[in-house]
Design a protein around this motif. Structure first.
Motif, PDB file in Angstrom:
ATOM      1  N   ASP A 117       0.843  -1.192   0.000  1.00 23.56           N
ATOM      2  CA  ASP A 117       0.000   0.000   0.000  1.00 23.56           C
ATOM      3  C   ASP A 117       0.882   1.248   0.000  1.00 23.56           C
ATOM      4  O   ASP A 117       2.106   1.181   0.153  1.00 23.56           O
ATOM      5  CB  ASP A 117      -0.943  -0.011   1.199  1.00 23.56           C
ATOM      6  CG  ASP A 117      -0.208  -0.113   2.533  1.00 23.56           C
ATOM      7  OD1 ASP A 117       0.876   0.490   2.665  1.00 23.56           O
ATOM      8  OD2 ASP A 117      -0.710  -0.799   3.438  1.00 23.56           O
ATOM      9  N   ALA A 118       0.237   2.395  -0.170  1.00 24.86           N
ATOM     10  CA  ALA A 118       0.985   3.638  -0.311  1.00 24.86           C
ATOM     11  C   ALA A 118       1.803   3.961   0.939  1.00 24.86           C
ATOM     12  O   ALA A 118       2.928   4.462   0.846  1.00 24.86           O
ATOM     13  CB  ALA A 118       0.025   4.788  -0.626  1.00 24.86           C
ATOM     14  N   GLY A 119       1.259   3.653   2.117  1.00 25.77           N
ATOM     15  CA  GLY A 119       1.974   3.961   3.345  1.00 25.77           C
ATOM     16  C   GLY A 119       3.277   3.195   3.466  1.00 25.77           C
ATOM     17  O   GLY A 119       4.342   3.769   3.748  1.00 25.77           O
ATOM     18  N   SER A 120       3.224   1.874   3.262  1.00 27.80           N
ATOM     19  CA  SER A 120       4.435   1.057   3.346  1.00 27.80           C
ATOM     20  C   SER A 120       5.418   1.423   2.248  1.00 27.80           C
ATOM     21  O   SER A 120       6.633   1.457   2.457  1.00 27.80           O
ATOM     22  CB  SER A 120       4.066  -0.426   3.239  1.00 27.80           C
ATOM     23  OG  SER A 120       3.257  -0.822   4.327  1.00 27.80           O
ATOM     24  N   ARG A 121       4.879   1.693   1.054  1.00 25.36           N
ATOM     25  CA  ARG A 121       5.727   2.104  -0.064  1.00 25.36           C
ATOM     26  C   ARG A 121       6.494   3.376   0.266  1.00 25.36           C
ATOM     27  O   ARG A 121       7.715   3.456   0.085  1.00 25.36           O
ATOM     28  CB  ARG A 121       4.857   2.321  -1.297  1.00 25.36           C
ATOM     29  CG  ARG A 121       5.590   2.847  -2.523  1.00 25.36           C
ATOM     30  CD  ARG A 121       4.610   3.484  -3.479  1.00 25.36           C
ATOM     31  NE  ARG A 121       4.000   4.692  -2.902  1.00 25.36           N
ATOM     32  CZ  ARG A 121       2.901   5.254  -3.362  1.00 25.36           C
ATOM     33  NH1 ARG A 121       2.231   4.720  -4.362  1.00 25.36           N
ATOM     34  NH2 ARG A 121       2.440   6.374  -2.789  1.00 25.36           N
ATOM     35  N   ASP A 122       5.784   4.385   0.779  1.00 28.74           N
ATOM     36  CA  ASP A 122       6.421   5.668   1.048  1.00 28.74           C
ATOM     37  C   ASP A 122       7.445   5.556   2.174  1.00 28.74           C
ATOM     38  O   ASP A 122       8.499   6.207   2.126  1.00 28.74           O
ATOM     39  CB  ASP A 122       5.363   6.720   1.392  1.00 28.74           C
ATOM     40  CG  ASP A 122       4.483   7.066   0.197  1.00 28.74           C
ATOM     41  OD1 ASP A 122       4.836   6.656  -0.930  1.00 28.74           O
ATOM     42  OD2 ASP A 122       3.442   7.740   0.386  1.00 28.74           O
ATOM     43  N   ARG A 123       7.144   4.749   3.187  1.00 30.89           N
ATOM     44  CA  ARG A 123       8.107   4.584   4.279  1.00 30.89           C
ATOM     45  C   ARG A 123       9.408   3.978   3.763  1.00 30.89           C
ATOM     46  O   ARG A 123      10.501   4.364   4.187  1.00 30.89           O
ATOM     47  CB  ARG A 123       7.514   3.707   5.387  1.00 30.89           C
ATOM     48  CG  ARG A 123       6.531   4.445   6.299  1.00 30.89           C
ATOM     49  CD  ARG A 123       6.191   3.619   7.521  1.00 30.89           C
ATOM     50  NE  ARG A 123       5.453   2.417   7.178  1.00 30.89           N
ATOM     51  CZ  ARG A 123       4.137   2.369   7.024  1.00 30.89           C
ATOM     52  NH1 ARG A 123       3.415   3.482   7.146  1.00 30.89           N
ATOM     53  NH2 ARG A 123       3.519   1.243   6.737  1.00 30.89           N
ATOM     54  N   LEU A 124       9.291   3.010   2.830  1.00 28.77           N
ATOM     55  CA  LEU A 124      10.495   2.393   2.290  1.00 28.77           C
ATOM     56  C   LEU A 124      11.258   3.345   1.368  1.00 28.77           C
ATOM     57  O   LEU A 124      12.469   3.529   1.517  1.00 28.77           O
ATOM     58  CB  LEU A 124      10.125   1.120   1.511  1.00 28.77           C
ATOM     59  CG  LEU A 124      11.308   0.403   0.837  1.00 28.77           C
ATOM     60  CD1 LEU A 124      12.254  -0.163   1.884  1.00 28.77           C
ATOM     61  CD2 LEU A 124      10.806  -0.708  -0.083  1.00 28.77           C
ATOM     62  N   LEU A 125      10.541   3.958   0.420  1.00 27.80           N
ATOM     63  CA  LEU A 125      11.198   4.753  -0.612  1.00 27.80           C
ATOM     64  C   LEU A 125      11.704   6.094  -0.102  1.00 27.80           C
ATOM     65  O   LEU A 125      12.767   6.570  -0.522  1.00 27.80           O
ATOM     66  CB  LEU A 125      10.242   4.981  -1.784  1.00 27.80           C
ATOM     67  CG  LEU A 125       9.795   3.733  -2.550  1.00 27.80           C
ATOM     68  CD1 LEU A 125       8.877   4.118  -3.699  1.00 27.80           C
ATOM     69  CD2 LEU A 125      10.995   2.960  -3.083  1.00 27.80           C
ATOM     70  N   TYR A 126      10.942   6.737   0.815  1.00 29.33           N
ATOM     71  CA  TYR A 126      11.288   8.088   1.238  1.00 29.33           C
ATOM     72  C   TYR A 126      11.896   8.141   2.634  1.00 29.33           C
ATOM     73  O   TYR A 126      12.361   9.207   3.050  1.00 29.33           O
ATOM     74  CB  TYR A 126      10.049   8.979   1.188  1.00 29.33           C
ATOM     75  CG  TYR A 126       9.322   8.921  -0.134  1.00 29.33           C
ATOM     76  CD1 TYR A 126      10.022   8.937  -1.339  1.00 29.33           C
ATOM     77  CD2 TYR A 126       7.936   8.824  -0.187  1.00 29.33           C
ATOM     78  CE1 TYR A 126       9.371   8.876  -2.562  1.00 29.33           C
ATOM     79  CE2 TYR A 126       7.268   8.764  -1.403  1.00 29.33           C
ATOM     80  CZ  TYR A 126       7.985   8.774  -2.584  1.00 29.33           C
ATOM     81  OH  TYR A 126       7.336   8.699  -3.799  1.00 29.33           O
ATOM     82  N   GLY A 127      11.883   7.002   3.326  1.00 26.87           N
ATOM     83  CA  GLY A 127      12.450   6.989   4.664  1.00 26.87           C
ATOM     84  C   GLY A 127      13.562   5.978   4.849  1.00 26.87           C
ATOM     85  O   GLY A 127      14.726   6.335   5.063  1.00 26.87           O
ATOM     86  N   GLN A 128      13.215   4.695   4.720  1.00 29.35           N
ATOM     87  CA  GLN A 128      14.167   3.649   5.076  1.00 29.35           C
ATOM     88  C   GLN A 128      15.355   3.554   4.116  1.00 29.35           C
ATOM     89  O   GLN A 128      16.503   3.492   4.550  1.00 29.35           O
ATOM     90  CB  GLN A 128      13.429   2.305   5.162  1.00 29.35           C
ATOM     91  CG  GLN A 128      12.413   2.272   6.294  1.00 29.35           C
ATOM     92  CD  GLN A 128      11.390   1.156   6.146  1.00 29.35           C
ATOM     93  OE1 GLN A 128      11.164   0.652   5.056  1.00 29.35           O
ATOM     94  NE2 GLN A 128      10.757   0.777   7.251  1.00 29.35           N
ATOM     95  N   LEU A 129      15.087   3.532   2.797  1.00 31.73           N
ATOM     96  CA  LEU A 129      16.204   3.406   1.848  1.00 31.73           C
ATOM     97  C   LEU A 129      17.110   4.647   1.857  1.00 31.73           C
ATOM     98  O   LEU A 129      18.340   4.501   1.917  1.00 31.73           O
ATOM     99  CB  LEU A 129      15.663   3.124   0.445  1.00 31.73           C
ATOM    100  CG  LEU A 129      15.119   1.709   0.210  1.00 31.73           C
ATOM    101  CD1 LEU A 129      14.547   1.567  -1.207  1.00 31.73           C
ATOM    102  CD2 LEU A 129      16.200   0.658   0.435  1.00 31.73           C
ATOM    103  N   PRO A 130      16.562   5.873   1.810  1.00 29.47           N
ATOM    104  CA  PRO A 130      17.454   7.032   1.850  1.00 29.47           C
ATOM    105  C   PRO A 130      18.260   7.140   3.150  1.00 29.47           C
ATOM    106  O   PRO A 130      19.359   7.698   3.155  1.00 29.47           O
ATOM    107  CB  PRO A 130      16.491   8.222   1.714  1.00 29.47           C
ATOM    108  CG  PRO A 130      15.291   7.673   1.042  1.00 29.47           C
ATOM    109  CD  PRO A 130      15.163   6.274   1.566  1.00 29.47           C
ATOM    110  N   ALA A 131      17.707   6.605   4.236  1.00 30.58           N
ATOM    111  CA  ALA A 131      18.400   6.688   5.525  1.00 30.58           C
ATOM    112  C   ALA A 131      19.509   5.657   5.659  1.00 30.58           C
ATOM    113  O   ALA A 131      20.279   5.701   6.624  1.00 30.58           O
ATOM    114  CB  ALA A 131      17.394   6.523   6.664  1.00 30.58           C
ATOM    115  N   THR A 132      19.584   4.739   4.704  1.00 33.00           N
ATOM    116  CA  THR A 132      20.603   3.682   4.750  1.00 33.00           C
ATOM    117  C   THR A 132      21.846   4.150   4.004  1.00 33.00           C
ATOM    118  O   THR A 132      21.795   4.396   2.797  1.00 33.00           O
ATOM    119  CB  THR A 132      20.071   2.388   4.107  1.00 33.00           C
ATOM    120  OG1 THR A 132      18.866   2.011   4.767  1.00 33.00           O
ATOM    121  CG2 THR A 132      21.088   1.269   4.223  1.00 33.00           C
TER     122      THR A 132
END
Length: 360
Positions: A117-132
């Protein structure tokens, strides 16, 4: 059984490969039907399949609903620092909403399919991956149309008559008995991971959307699609007759497509490649449909991004890949092709795979 225990040096003989192909046609085909079509004894089929499954070389699962979720599915190309590819690939593979993960040749790119869903997608793309810190760049392609996917691919060791004999017949939806729910115990509810993709609506007209019992059955079949009705009934706490009827209804609705997870090298396919293609928009549908019919291609998707078509294919060797590029793509008039070779498949159709040992 987790395929991480598989031995990549094991060889499959012709009969083993034909058995794999039979399950590619119908992952829930009964042993007797396979034996009759292939011209061997049922005991041989049982023994061979048991050996392959116990050795971790073969697993049949319910195909994730890539086709139904095509418009919402994302194709990720994640660039990582050298030496960090395993960490990122495993982190993506651990997500239940990421059924496919590959490490590309060169060790600096991870490819993945995400259904969420959009929420999980956005957390991964805009939060988790850039923070790695290990991730240097992420390219995201949205799937606009699915021409074919991995659940439809067959390795080609059966002739057309054998494929036709194993293909399940088309059935009309069966009417649901009145007041069935009053006599069925509800399956036990387990908490679902936040990022688990929602069950799709039934495709066929006349079928109601999946209820709690349907979802429980689909969850068990996603782990092992060859479970018998009796085993499923015990697992979900419902009568076997009800389970048999529900499984039939799910299959009729198109929600029970299966996928045979097997190392393609065991089927004589040593090269796995992703082709990012640039096709004139007016010919996109024609080229996509033509590639979907090609026996080496196990997935074709129209996508957003700088290229507009992704084709995934298996080849016997690099020479076969070259011939596909020059002959097949050349004749189709593809303007440009970026070829990315898969070095290692980490997860396919939701199933973790074995990391191959280096060969001497």
């Amino acid at each position: 059984m987790d395929l991480s225990t598989a031995d990549p040096d094991t060889e499959l003989d012709l009969l083993d490969r034909r058995l794999v192909c039979a399950l590619q046609v119908d992952g829930r085909a009964e042993t007797g039907r396979i034996a009759e079509v292939l011209g061997v004894s049922a005991r041989t089929v049982t023994r061979r399949l048991a050996r392959l499954r116990q050795a971790g070389l073969l697993r049949v699962v319910r195909m994730p609903e890539v086709e139904d979720a095509a418009v919402g599915a994302l194709l990720l190309r994640v660039r990582v620092l050298r030496g960090k590819v395993d960490t990122i690939a495993q982190a993506l593979a651990d997500r239940p909403d990421v059924p496919f993960v590959d490490v590309m040749l060169g060790g600096q790119e991870v490819g993945a399919v995400m259904l969420s869903d959009a929420g999980s997608r956005d957390r991964l793309l805009y939060g988790q991956l850039p923070a790695t810190a290990a991730v240097t760049e992420t390219t995201t392609h949205a799937v606009l149309h699915s021409f074919s996917d991995a659940g439809q691919w067959q390795a080609g060791y059966l002739d057309q008559a054998e494929v036709a004999a194993l293909t399940p017949p088309k059935h009309e939806p069966e009417p649901e008995p009145e007041h069935e729910s009053e006599h069925e115990p509800e399956p036990e509810h387990e908490s679902e991971p936040e990022s688990e993709p929602a069950a799709p609506a039934a495709r066929s007209r006349g079928n109601p959307p999946p209820d709690a019992l349907d979802r429980a059955l689909l969850a068990h079949l996603s782990v092992d699609a060859r479970q018998s009705h009796a085993v499923l009934a015990a697992a979900v706490g419902a009568p076997e007759s009800t389970v048999r009827r529900r499984v039939h209804r799910l299959a009729t609705a198109g929600l029970l497509r299966t996928h045979v997870t097997v190392d393609p090298r065991l089927l004589g396919m040593a090269v796995d490649a992703n082709l990012w293609l640039d096709v004139p928009p007016g010919r996109l549908a024609e080229v996509g449909a033509a590639l979907a019919r090609h026996p080496q291609v196990h997935g074709v998707f129209a996508t957003s991004g700088p290229t507009n078509l992704l084709a995934t294919l298996f080849c016997a060797d690099h020479g076969g890949l070259y011939r596909f590029l020059t002959d097949t793509l050349g004749r189709l008039g593809v303007d440009r092709a970026e070829t990315a070779i898969v070095a290692r498949a980490v997860k396919r159709a939701g199933v973790p795979l074995q990391r191959p040992r280096p060969r001497p």
